[in-house]
Every structure is written in C-alpha cells, then in structure tokens.
Write an enzyme that holds these catalytic residues in place. Structure first.
Site, PDB file in Angstrom:
ATOM      1  N   ASN A   1      -0.526   7.935   9.902  1.00  0.00           N
ATOM      2  CA  ASN A   1      -0.585   6.571   9.364  1.00  0.00           C
ATOM      3  C   ASN A   1       0.215   5.683  10.293  1.00  0.00           C
ATOM      4  O   ASN A   1       1.270   6.098  10.769  1.00  0.00           O
ATOM      5  CB  ASN A   1       0.080   6.494   7.987  1.00  0.00           C
ATOM      6  CG  ASN A   1      -0.763   7.109   6.910  1.00  0.00           C
ATOM      7  OD1 ASN A   1      -1.791   7.693   7.183  1.00  0.00           O
ATOM      8  ND2 ASN A   1      -0.295   7.003   5.683  1.00  0.00           N
TER       9      ASN A   1
ATOM     10  N   GLU B   1      -5.718 -19.287  -9.050  1.00  0.00           N
ATOM     11  CA  GLU B   1      -6.453 -18.018  -9.146  1.00  0.00           C
ATOM     12  C   GLU B   1      -5.885 -17.104 -10.231  1.00  0.00           C
ATOM     13  O   GLU B   1      -6.638 -16.491 -10.972  1.00  0.00           O
ATOM     14  CB  GLU B   1      -6.362 -17.253  -7.811  1.00  0.00           C
ATOM     15  CG  GLU B   1      -7.335 -17.694  -6.739  1.00  0.00           C
ATOM     16  CD  GLU B   1      -7.166 -16.889  -5.462  1.00  0.00           C
ATOM     17  OE1 GLU B   1      -8.179 -16.484  -4.880  1.00  0.00           O
ATOM     18  OE2 GLU B   1      -6.010 -16.662  -5.034  1.00  0.00           O
TER      19      GLU B   1
END
Ligand code: G6P
Length: 612
Positions: free
Chosen positions: A100, A492
């Site tokens: 990662n 939102e």
C-alpha cells in the site's frame, strides 16, 4: 488506499486471506490477489475485478498452505489488470510483495534495475520493490528487506514472503498503516483492523521504519536501526462497523482526516529537489513544453459539483501564476451551449470518479473540436483517464462518503502543480519565486493537520449554529471560489439553505436576504482585499447577521467585528482554499451530525452520477 492481509499459523491460509480481504472490500478496490506457500512452493493467484472473480479463478485448484499474503488493489501505477494486481513478484519469482502506498522514486529505481538486466512485466511501483528486495536477497529475506527499504522514497506498507523461507512473513511500513495481529499459534498482518477482528483483538501498531517478522508462534519487531524492540500490545475495542471507519464515527470524518496523507502523496511525488533547487516534475503525465508553447490559446476547465469548484479555483490559479486566460464551466452547461473551440485550447477535465456522464460528454465534445485534454481524476483506468490525452492522478485513495473532501483538496493540489509548471514554462515564474511556492506547497499537509487538531473549536461553534437555515459564505477571489465548495458541503449533508456569494456582490441582491436569522461565514485570506471584506462584514452585521470569519493565524483585524474567528496557518494567498475549506468541511460535518442526519449518505445524492 489498498488493503493488505497476511497469515501464518496452523489453519489453511487461503480462507483466512480471502475472508480478511472481504472485510476490506468496503474501502473500494479494482483487483485482488494472494500468494501462498504450498507443496508446490510459492504460488501467486490474482485477478482484476472483485474478490468473487479471484475465487472463481482458483475454485478448481486446491491451494493448501498455512502461510500467505493477500491484497485488494486500488490502482495508482498502471491500470487495473491481472498483471498489475498484487502480489507482485521479482523476475525470478523468489519474492512476493503486497504494497500500500506510493514509491516516489520507483522510476529511477526501475531504470537502475533495468540496467542490471531485469525485465518488468507490470507498470507498478510494487514490482520494483519486489525486484529490489530480490537484488539484495542471498539467504536471509530480513536483511534483504532492510537493505531495500533504505532505497525507497515515499510511502509504503509492505507484506513480504520469500521462497525458501516459508516459516515467516516480513512486514514493514513508512507513512502507510500496518497492524500485526497476535493470535494463539497464529499471527497476521493487515493494513486495517477489520481484516483481523475475527482472529484476534491483540495487535501491535507498527511505527514508521519498524520491521515485523511474523512466525507461527511469535512475532518480532525491529526498529529502523535493526535492534529488536519490545512493542506494547494494544487491545482493539472497536466493533466491526467502527473498525471500518478507522475508529471515526463516519467515513466523511475519516476522509477529512486523511487529507494530510492524501495531499502528501499527491504533492510530494511531483516535487523534485536537487542541487539546482526545487522544481515541479510532471514528466510522469507527459506534460512538457509542447503543452505550454507561447501560442497556447487558453485553458478551458470543465467538471461537475465539487470538481467544478476545484476548477473555479484552478481558473484563478492559472490566471494568477501562469498568466493564461481560462474559461471554466460546469460540464452540463458546457456540453449544450455550442462552445467555440480552438485547436490550441488546453482542456482540463476534473472528476473524482472519472465516470460522471456530463463530464465525459463535455470532454468528448472538446476532443471532437480538436482540443488537447488533460484529465485530473482519482480513479486509474476510469473512462476519463482512458480517453484523455494526459492524466494526472489525485492520490487521495478511495472516497466513500458521498460528500467529497479529500478528492477536492487533492484536485486543488494537482491544479496548483500544473498552474505553477505552466508559469515556469511560460517564463512567468522565476526561480526564487518557485522556491517560495514549492516551500509553501510542501508545508500544506502539516498545516492541514494543524487545522484538524483544532477541530473541537469548530464542533463547539457548530453546536451553537447547527439549526441555522440561512448560511451564506462570502469572500473575494480565491476565497469566493472556496466559498462555493464550503456552501455546497453544508447544503449537501445538513440540508441547510447555504449559498456562496462574491463579497462584492452582496449589495447587488443577497443582502436583501440577510436578517437576524442569518449566519455569514466570511473567508478572509486575500490580504490585499481585507479592507473590502471588513466593509462587507460591517454591512451584514448591521442587518443583524451573526458573522464567523476564517482568516490567517496572525490576522487580528476581524476580531473586533466578527462573532467568531477561526484561524488557519499562513500559506500563499493563492493556495488558501486548500486549507480554508477544511474548517468548512468540519462545520458541515458537525452540523449534519447534530441535526441527527447521516453525513455519509445524504438524501437524494449519489457519489457518482453516471446518467444525465
Ligand atoms: C456527484 C457527487 C459530488 C461530485 C460530483 C462530480 O454530485 O455527489 O460529490 O463532486 O458528482 O463527481 P466526479 O466524480 O465527476 O468528481
């Protein structure tokens, strides 16, 4: 970004690995793979797509083995494909690696390994790591890993197994999380706690530079100098749902907190420092002089939603730093308004998902018109990335909350990098100024961290204001552009009526709406316009509005007139939106939670709008 799991113990490793990977599915991924030690030695199995597709691929095979590593990949270097999936192996197939993070110097290391005669199969930075480890691997994988990581720049969490050493797994990290799970007669590694919960709650959290060596019956940890250290065992108290969110209450809050890391990844790999000083290197995306020739007509930016707001800030940045005219428009307008093209136009298309229907349509229209296309997107292999001429990736990692946060600030980072590069190539920015700009950009991740560490102040303010239904954000220049995104965040997820106004426009209409029930958030970071902002604030205060100001840490002049002042660390005035939006994101988040709403899943909204 991606997900890592590793297992060594008395059970069959395959089901443990697949199960662990499934626990990480919520993070988003585009391919999956495992490497196992079995009677046939070290074998690797991987597949583009879902874990289900990997399972189908290996269903006919018996894959016994009690040691293995697994991975879910979210592509950064190279498209999602079987070959680019992890685990990656070295050219001799002796070392298997899951990774990662982002290896920033992988290009140079790859060239060096190619000069040693190695041939690469994938486009990944991880294959470079596997080959580098194998280069140092004689008969002790631990010393090989120690040597290899000395040469890695960037961020990584690595899980490594090596042929001939089936009794251990090596794990090492720098700036990417990695956890060692301590079981009874078995040990595990994982990038994220959910992958471990079924097997153990006792863990070591590895710190930067530490290397863990996992055996079936015990685990050793060494510091960066190679000395064995005693780690404290931590007990995980989270349930599965909390673990998915890394202990945060919601994905949105987690993603807000991931911004320092995401900004570091997005910025650092594109900044080079050598004896000549610091510079911006966009070779990776193929951006060079031919894109910025003097007669380049103009830049046209198009996008939707939050990405469009990044585009508005991009317009200000291109004009300010590169002196090039810019048009910016929402993709849904652009595609239907018979836009006029010039083949010299450079068209920048911004999209987190790379799949928004209007944005794709606008790009295709521009392409037909002969414009050259640069895409800024977070998803490798997305339609936008495939169809654009050049792609610059935001390395924000998967964004799960519908309201965009880390994708937005990393889009800004990309736009600043391109604008500054333009400025240099067009002879507008001199070396000394460039050094100053780069220093400012490099400081931004730590400055974002500073803002996050003061979040309780914003939470307190939200607890006083969350019921307000009229919230207006106002500012000038870069602040106005940041206001657009700040107002969008609030509407939102809290459903408050919030709008953004250019402060100079207030008197042309919006002030008619202002009364004692109004909250005004004034963004004040454009130092040359402080007088103007002060006068706008005075006007709304006179109509009874409550006023909160977001300004620089050293600016005291608004203390007198504002009801509340939030201070952010000082950066270049033009870079301010990347920082000033963070208090606004946190304010929106806390208002949503205080209203009893779910900020991760706002009503009527979708993360990716792939239809008109
Ligand atoms: C939707 C999302 C927004 C996003 C917009 C554009 O409306 O809810 O958060 O900004 O689409 O998405 P894109 O993937 O193109 O950036």
């Amino acid at each position: 970004m991606c997900g890592i799991v590793g297992y060594i113990g008395g059970k069959e490793a395959l089901p443990v690995l697949l199960n662990g990977l499934k626990r990480l599915e919520y993070r988003g991924y585009d391919s999956a793979g495992i490497a196992l030690f079995g009677p046939a030695g070290l074998t690797v199995h991987k597949s583009k797509g879902r874990i289900r597709e990997l399972e189908e691929k290996i269903s006919a095979e018996k894959l016994p083995g009690m040691v293995g590593i697994g991975h879910t990949r979210w592509a950064t270097h190279g498209e999602p494909s079987d070959i680019n999936s992890h685990p990656q192996t070295d050219a001799e197939g002796r070392v298997a690696v899951v990774h990662n993070g982002i290896i920033e110097n992988y290009g140079r290391l790859k060239e060096w390994l190619i000069s040693k005669g190695l041939i690469f199969k994938s486009e990944t930075d991880t294959e470079v790591v596997a080959n580098l480890i194998n280069f140092y691997y004689k008969d002790d994988i631990l010393s090989a890993v120690r040597e290899a990581v000395k040469r890695l720049e960037g961020s990584y969490a690595l899980g490594i197994i090596a042929a001939g050493e089936s009794d251990r797994i090596i794990a090492v990290r720098r700036e990417s999380p990695l956890v060692v799970g301590l079981g009874k007669g078995e040990n595990l590694i994982a990038s994220d706690v959910p992958a471990l919960l079924e097997y153990t709650r006792e863990v070591y959290y590895l710190e930067d530079g530490e290397i863990a060596v996992l055996y079936r019956d015990h685990a050793e940890v060494y510091n960066g100098e190679g000395q064995a250290i005693e780690k404290e065992v931590s007990l995980i108290q989270w349930d599965a749902a909390a673990a998915e969110k890394g202990g945060f209450e919601h994905f949105m809050l987690k993603e807000i907190h991931e911004q320092p890391r995401a900004l570091t990844d997005t910025l650092r790999a594109r900044i080079r420092t050598n004896t000549d000083g610091a510079s911006i290197n966009l070779e990776e995306i193929g951006f060079n002089e031919s894109w910025t020739r003097e007669n380049s007509g103009r830049v046209v930016i198009t996008a939707c939603g939050t990405a469009w707001h990044a585009g508005v800030i991009g317009k200000y940045a291109f004009e300010h730093y590169a002196g090039i005219p810019v048009d910016v428009d929402t993709a849904s307008e652009f595609r239907y308004r018979n836009p006029v093209f010039d083949p010299k136009d450079i068209f920048i298309v911004i999209s987190q998902s790379g799949e928004t229907a209007d944005t794709l349509a606008a790009m295709r229209l521009a392409k037909q018109g002969g414009a050259r296309i640069i895409a800024i997107t977070n998803v490798v292999g997305s339609t936008l990335a495939r169809e654009a001429d050049l792609v610059m990736y935001t390395w924000a990692g998967p964004e799960i909350a519908v309201a965009s946060t880390k994708a937005f600030t990393t889009q800004l980072a990309c736009l600043y990098l391109i604008a500054l590069k333009f400025g240099v190539l067009r002879g507008r920015i001199q070396k000394a100024d460039m050094a100053k700009y780069i220093e400012a950009l490099e400081a931004i991740p730590a400055q974002a961290e500073t803002i996050l560490s003061g979040k309780t102040n914003i939470q307190r303010f939200a607890s006083l204001q969350f019921n307000k239904n009229k919230v207006f954000f106002m500012g000038r220049l870069f602040d106005y552009a940041a206001c657009l995104e700040s107002a969008l965040k609030l509407k939102e997820i809290s459903y408050a009526h919030s709008e953004a106004f250019a402060a100079g426009e207030i008197k042309h209409g919006p002030i008619a709406l202002v009364d004692t029930s109004t909250l005004i958030v004034a963004l004040c970071t454009q130092s040359s316009l402080f007088d103007k902002m002060e006068s706008s604030i005075t006007q709304v205060k006179a109509r009874g509005a409550a006023v909160a100001v977001i300004t620089w840490e050293d600016c005291k002049r608004f203390d007198r007139i504002a009801d509340e002042v939030f201070r952010i660390p000082k950066t270049e005035d033009g870079f301010s939106p990347i920082l000033s939006v963070i208090p606004a994101q946190l304010f929106a988040y806390y208002c949503s939670v205080l209203r009893g709403l779910d900020p991760d899943k706002p009503r009527n909204l979708a993360k990716s709008v792939t239809v008109e």
